[in-house]
Scaffold this motif. Structure first.
Motif, PDB file in Angstrom:
ATOM      1  N   ASP A  23       0.825  -1.209   0.000  1.00  0.00           N
ATOM      2  CA  ASP A  23       0.000   0.000   0.000  1.00  0.00           C
ATOM      3  C   ASP A  23       0.857   1.255   0.000  1.00  0.00           C
ATOM      4  O   ASP A  23       1.850   1.343   0.723  1.00  0.00           O
ATOM      5  CB  ASP A  23      -0.910   0.025   1.233  1.00  0.00           C
ATOM      6  N   LYS A  24       0.457   2.234  -0.825  1.00  0.00           N
ATOM      7  CA  LYS A  24       1.031   3.590  -0.829  1.00  0.00           C
ATOM      8  C   LYS A  24       2.541   3.613  -1.048  1.00  0.00           C
ATOM      9  O   LYS A  24       3.248   4.407  -0.442  1.00  0.00           O
ATOM     10  CB  LYS A  24       0.700   4.304   0.484  1.00  0.00           C
ATOM     11  N   LEU A  25       3.050   2.779  -1.929  1.00  0.00           N
ATOM     12  CA  LEU A  25       4.480   2.760  -2.233  1.00  0.00           C
ATOM     13  C   LEU A  25       4.751   3.655  -3.438  1.00  0.00           C
ATOM     14  O   LEU A  25       4.231   3.399  -4.528  1.00  0.00           O
ATOM     15  CB  LEU A  25       4.947   1.336  -2.536  1.00  0.00           C
ATOM     16  N   PRO A  26       5.557   4.717  -3.269  1.00  0.00           N
ATOM     17  CA  PRO A  26       5.869   5.567  -4.425  1.00  0.00           C
ATOM     18  C   PRO A  26       6.596   4.762  -5.495  1.00  0.00           C
ATOM     19  O   PRO A  26       7.439   3.916  -5.189  1.00  0.00           O
ATOM     20  CB  PRO A  26       6.787   6.650  -3.846  1.00  0.00           C
ATOM     21  N   MET A  27       6.258   5.008  -6.730  1.00  0.00           N
ATOM     22  CA  MET A  27       6.920   4.312  -7.826  1.00  0.00           C
ATOM     23  C   MET A  27       8.323   4.887  -8.015  1.00  0.00           C
ATOM     24  O   MET A  27       8.567   6.061  -7.727  1.00  0.00           O
ATOM     25  CB  MET A  27       6.099   4.441  -9.094  1.00  0.00           C
ATOM     26  N   ALA A  28       9.232   4.075  -8.494  1.00  0.00           N
ATOM     27  CA  ALA A  28      10.606   4.516  -8.727  1.00  0.00           C
ATOM     28  C   ALA A  28      10.626   5.612  -9.791  1.00  0.00           C
ATOM     29  O   ALA A  28       9.884   5.556 -10.771  1.00  0.00           O
ATOM     30  CB  ALA A  28      11.463   3.338  -9.154  1.00  0.00           C
ATOM     31  N   LYS A  29      11.477   6.606  -9.608  1.00  0.00           N
ATOM     32  CA  LYS A  29      11.533   7.752 -10.528  1.00  0.00           C
ATOM     33  C   LYS A  29      11.809   7.315 -11.959  1.00  0.00           C
ATOM     34  O   LYS A  29      11.286   7.897 -12.903  1.00  0.00           O
ATOM     35  CB  LYS A  29      12.615   8.729 -10.076  1.00  0.00           C
ATOM     36  N   HIS A  30      12.643   6.288 -12.155  1.00  0.00           N
ATOM     37  CA  HIS A  30      12.988   5.882 -13.516  1.00  0.00           C
ATOM     38  C   HIS A  30      11.841   5.187 -14.247  1.00  0.00           C
ATOM     39  O   HIS A  30      11.917   4.962 -15.439  1.00  0.00           O
ATOM     40  CB  HIS A  30      14.248   5.003 -13.516  1.00  0.00           C
ATOM     41  N   THR A  31      10.751   4.867 -13.540  1.00  0.00           N
ATOM     42  CA  THR A  31       9.597   4.255 -14.203  1.00  0.00           C
ATOM     43  C   THR A  31       8.588   5.296 -14.691  1.00  0.00           C
ATOM     44  O   THR A  31       7.658   4.951 -15.402  1.00  0.00           O
ATOM     45  CB  THR A  31       8.866   3.268 -13.268  1.00  0.00           C
ATOM     46  N   VAL A  32       8.783   6.546 -14.301  1.00  0.00           N
ATOM     47  CA  VAL A  32       7.874   7.619 -14.696  1.00  0.00           C
ATOM     48  C   VAL A  32       8.333   8.169 -16.049  1.00  0.00           C
ATOM     49  O   VAL A  32       9.503   8.514 -16.211  1.00  0.00           O
ATOM     50  CB  VAL A  32       7.860   8.743 -13.640  1.00  0.00           C
TER      51      VAL A  32
ATOM     52  N   ASN B 295       9.472  10.342 -19.029  1.00  0.00           N
ATOM     53  CA  ASN B 295      10.120  11.645 -19.059  1.00  0.00           C
ATOM     54  C   ASN B 295      10.526  11.929 -20.501  1.00  0.00           C
ATOM     55  O   ASN B 295      11.324  11.206 -21.076  1.00  0.00           O
ATOM     56  CB  ASN B 295      11.348  11.654 -18.143  1.00  0.00           C
ATOM     57  N   ASN B 296       9.967  12.971 -21.080  1.00  0.00           N
ATOM     58  CA  ASN B 296      10.259  13.313 -22.476  1.00  0.00           C
ATOM     59  C   ASN B 296      11.279  14.432 -22.591  1.00  0.00           C
ATOM     60  O   ASN B 296      11.239  15.226 -23.513  1.00  0.00           O
ATOM     61  CB  ASN B 296       8.977  13.694 -23.211  1.00  0.00           C
ATOM     62  N   GLY B 297      12.186  14.504 -21.645  1.00  0.00           N
ATOM     63  CA  GLY B 297      13.224  15.524 -21.710  1.00  0.00           C
ATOM     64  C   GLY B 297      12.842  16.785 -20.969  1.00  0.00           C
ATOM     65  O   GLY B 297      11.878  16.822 -20.209  1.00  0.00           O
ATOM     66  N   PRO B 298      13.605  17.848 -21.193  1.00  0.00           N
ATOM     67  CA  PRO B 298      13.368  19.105 -20.473  1.00  0.00           C
ATOM     68  C   PRO B 298      11.968  19.664 -20.742  1.00  0.00           C
ATOM     69  O   PRO B 298      11.494  19.638 -21.868  1.00  0.00           O
ATOM     70  CB  PRO B 298      14.431  20.050 -21.020  1.00  0.00           C
ATOM     71  N   SER B 299      11.338  20.111 -19.687  1.00  0.00           N
ATOM     72  CA  SER B 299      10.003  20.676 -19.812  1.00  0.00           C
ATOM     73  C   SER B 299       9.777  21.652 -18.672  1.00  0.00           C
ATOM     74  O   SER B 299      10.379  21.525 -17.599  1.00  0.00           O
ATOM     75  CB  SER B 299       8.953  19.565 -19.751  1.00  0.00           C
ATOM     76  N   SER B 300       8.911  22.603 -18.885  1.00  0.00           N
ATOM     77  CA  SER B 300       8.570  23.540 -17.813  1.00  0.00           C
ATOM     78  C   SER B 300       7.521  22.942 -16.878  1.00  0.00           C
ATOM     79  O   SER B 300       7.178  23.545 -15.874  1.00  0.00           O
ATOM     80  CB  SER B 300       8.077  24.857 -18.409  1.00  0.00           C
ATOM     81  N   TYR B 301       7.019  21.752 -17.227  1.00  0.00           N
ATOM     82  CA  TYR B 301       6.014  21.087 -16.403  1.00  0.00           C
ATOM     83  C   TYR B 301       6.662  19.974 -15.585  1.00  0.00           C
ATOM     84  O   TYR B 301       7.450  19.187 -16.102  1.00  0.00           O
ATOM     85  CB  TYR B 301       4.901  20.497 -17.266  1.00  0.00           C
TER      86      TYR B 301
END
Length: 86
Positions: free
Chosen positions: A30-39, A41-47
């Motif tokens: 329950d409530k385990l943050p996903m690893a950053k590398h699984t999110v 990412n399409n490169g630099p963005s202001s969002y």
């Protein structure tokens, strides 16, 4: 009127996705943050893309699931990387 989100979450945890016993093959976290590398990412963005924190992640308990030698060989060949999909 509808139910509050915590009430709905508790209902699903208790009836739809009950917490398996430690010796069972299924596993729930329950409530385990996903690893950053699984999110994505399409490169630099202001969002800013936030790291998802799912209410429930489910999978298999590696000590009690897939006990056949062929299954073990397949798991070993896949490495230790965790993969989640929805």
């Amino acid at each position: 009127m509808g139910s509050a989100e915590p009430a709905v979450e508790n209902y699903f945890k208790a009836t739809v996705f009950p917490n398996p016993k430690p010796w069972e093959a299924l596993r729930r976290i329950d409530k385990l943050p996903m690893a950053k590398h699984t999110v994505p990412n399409n490169g630099p963005s202001s969002y800013k893309v936030s790291t998802p924190v799912p209410d429930i992640l489910s999978g298999y308990n590696s000590t009690s699931a897939f006990q056949e030698p062929q299954q073990q060989a397949q798991l070993i060949s896949m490495g230790n990387e965790m993969v989640a999909n929805s």
